[in-house]
Design an enzyme around this catalytic site. Structure first.
Site, PDB file in Angstrom:
ATOM      1  N   GLY A 296       0.795  -1.229   0.000  1.00  0.00           N
ATOM      2  CA  GLY A 296       0.000   0.000   0.000  1.00  0.00           C
ATOM      3  C   GLY A 296       0.823   1.272   0.000  1.00  0.00           C
ATOM      4  N   GLU A 297       2.030   1.217  -0.580  1.00  0.00           N
ATOM      5  CA  GLU A 297       2.910   2.384  -0.523  1.00  0.00           C
ATOM      6  C   GLU A 297       2.321   3.591  -1.261  1.00  0.00           C
ATOM      7  OE1 GLU A 297       7.495   3.656  -0.345  1.00  0.00           O
ATOM      8  OE2 GLU A 297       6.980   1.583  -0.768  1.00  0.00           O
TER       9      GLU A 297
ATOM     10  N   GLU B 106       1.886  -7.585  -4.957  1.00  0.00           N
ATOM     11  CA  GLU B 106       0.932  -6.474  -5.048  1.00  0.00           C
ATOM     12  C   GLU B 106       1.218  -5.607  -6.264  1.00  0.00           C
ATOM     13  OE1 GLU B 106      -0.650  -2.699  -2.402  1.00  0.00           O
ATOM     14  OE2 GLU B 106       1.490  -3.076  -2.606  1.00  0.00           O
TER      15      GLU B 106
END
Length: 289
Positions: free
Chosen positions: A80-81, A114
């Site tokens: 989720g950066e 991801e």
């Protein structure tokens, strides 16, 4: 009184986190969340982050960030950066997170998966991430393939991009050339890679045109002097043939010229063929991992 106490607890949060027991989602102050040290993505497009930040302002953060807790006030990002960076631009002081306990290897794996699922990684970033899994965590190309969900040849071809010189890697990282262009340029040596990549950008060549021009360029290069070929090349062929024969327990011959040729493994029975294939498979596994 107890109900009032729970209500105050939900409004007043002096610590780094607060957890909603009904959802299991924790709220953590942004300042306590640190980047994933194994984050494969190195390049973020500012305009896209600003668009995401505007969306977060309007709709809130619907999907929590995933973190791992290192100590009481230190959280490290797993996934989720982009959402974390956009939340900073949006001026958020706190964000929703899900806390997971993971190893460093798992942390890298989750980050790669991801980004790859969202097609967010640049080819060089992807290759560098595979390199860490291979070099630092000792995974073979086949094992990486199983984890990431791509075939082994794709993993190996990706890692080949790290053989490009630094200038060409930076051009690929910046998006000036594609992975297809880069693989074509890989056929050249050293500085020739940089020179050719700059021509590709300047002339706007397609991948197919680049492959054609690289092939023509290579064919136009002067051959080594006859005396050098006569004195060195045959000796090298004999030496390598002998080493291969000793390694794989069969007769090996190398035929051809400096531009093209073939390596022949010779067997004379079904048993020898099976044994040779097993040795070749074992050799491949050893070199993958």
């Amino acid at each position: 009184m107890s109900r009032l106490g729970r209500g105050l607890d939900s409004l007043i949060n002096d610590g780094p986190e607060s957890t909603d027991r009904s959802t299991g989602i924790t709220t953590v102050r942004v300042e306590h969340i640190h980047p994933n040290s194994y984050q494969p993505r190195k390049v973020f497009v500012r305009e896209k982050l600003e668009d995401l930040a505007q969306s977060l302002k309007e709709n809130g953060m619907i999907q929590p960030i995933i973190v791992t807790k290192r100590d009481q006030t230190h959280y490290e990002l797993i996934a989720g950066e982009r959402r974390l960076e956009a939340s900073k631009i949006a001026g958020f002081e706190e964000v929703p997170v899900i806390i997971r306990s993971v190893t460093k290897k798992e942390q890298l794996q989750f980050a790669i998966i991801e980004n790859i699922q969202r097609e967010d990684l640049n080819p060089i970033e992807e290759a560098q991430a595979y390199h860490v899994l291979h070099d630092e965590f000792g995974l073979t190309h086949a094992q990486i393939s199983e984890i990431i969900g791509k075939d082994r040849v794709t993993i190996s071809n990706s890692l080949r991009l790290l053989k490009l010189n630094e200038d060409v890697q930076q051009m690929l990282l910046a998006g000036d050339i594609s992975a297809g262009h880069a693989r074509a340029v890989l056929q050249l040596d050293g500085e020739k890679q940089s020179d050719f990549a700059k021509i590709v950008v300047a002339k706007g060549w397609s991948v197919r045109q680049t492959e054609k021009e690289v092939k023509r360029f290579a064919e136009e290069q002067p051959e080594k002097p006859a005396e050098e070929k006569k004195g060195f090349f045959p000796d090298l062929i004999r030496q390598v043939s002998k080493q291969l024969a000793e390694r794989f327990k069969v007769k090996v011959s190398i035929k051809g010229n400096p531009k093209k040729g073939k390596v022949v493994f010779q067997y004379s029975s079904e048993e020898e063929r099976i044994a040779l294939l097993e040795r070749l498979r074992k050799f491949q596994d050893e070199n993958d991992g």
